[in-house]
Scaffold this motif. Sequence first.
Motif, short mmCIF file in Angstrom:
data_model
loop_
_atom_site.label_atom_id
_atom_site.label_comp_id
_atom_site.label_asym_id
_atom_site.label_seq_id
_atom_site.Cartn_x
_atom_site.Cartn_y
_atom_site.Cartn_z
N UNK A 70 -5.29 -8.96 -26.44
CA UNK A 70 -4.74 -8.45 -27.71
C UNK A 70 -3.29 -8.01 -27.51
N UNK A 71 -3.01 -7.37 -26.38
CA UNK A 71 -1.63 -6.93 -26.10
C UNK A 71 -0.69 -8.13 -26.01
N UNK A 72 -1.13 -9.19 -25.37
CA UNK A 72 -0.31 -10.40 -25.30
C UNK A 72 -0.09 -10.99 -26.68
N UNK A 73 -1.14 -10.93 -27.50
CA UNK A 73 -1.06 -11.51 -28.84
C UNK A 73 -0.06 -10.78 -29.71
N UNK A 74 0.01 -9.46 -29.60
CA UNK A 74 0.91 -8.67 -30.45
C UNK A 74 2.16 -8.24 -29.68
#
Length: 216
Positions: A71-75
């Motif tokens: 999720x961190x990579x996505x956002x």
Amino acid sequence: MFKRRKPRSYSQLATEMIYPRGGWRRASQYVMHRIRRLPDQPQRIARGFAAGIIVSFTPLFGFHFMSGVLVALLIRGNIVAALLGTFVGNPLTFPFIAVLSVGLGRWILGVEGRFQPHRILEEFTKASGELWNNLLAPFTDRVAHWQNLDYFWDNYFLPYFVGGFFPGLIASVVGYYLTLPLIRAYHKHRARKMAERIARVQAPRPPDGDGPGGPG
């Protein structure tokens, strides 16, 4: 060299997972201290922390770290902050998160039947054992059973996933807007201290002999 003189027993490890040495207040202070000191842009750190919070509201137990990273990579958030954010989900908060998420999810999905909050942990434990049994079945003499997993999916796992999204989203947004000003304030304070230190080092020194006691 850096090993403990007396290794902790399994019972001590289990106890500290439920109640860390120093208490959860000290543990939360440590997490916030680490988040503030991360060497990254405040927005990225806050986004990473929010990513860790929202995955804490999912039933992906054992995969919260991995989910937080994705999720961190996505956002475009900080990965270390995401890992720290997953500690919002801990043995003290999980019972409340689970009851809220499963109850809300069952209501949204229209799941029939009486909701029994005390059975959530029991059903997750039973489903984990059954899934492991089914994975081993092709290689052993065990018999695979999928009926109970179907019941678990419809009545607990999917409602948990659906119901946890909304309170998780709210908690992550609140976490973002609470941590962002704290991180910015700390970075400004650190930059000001660094500038003062550099100014003291670069300040011109008086020539020799011009000070008190020098030649007149």
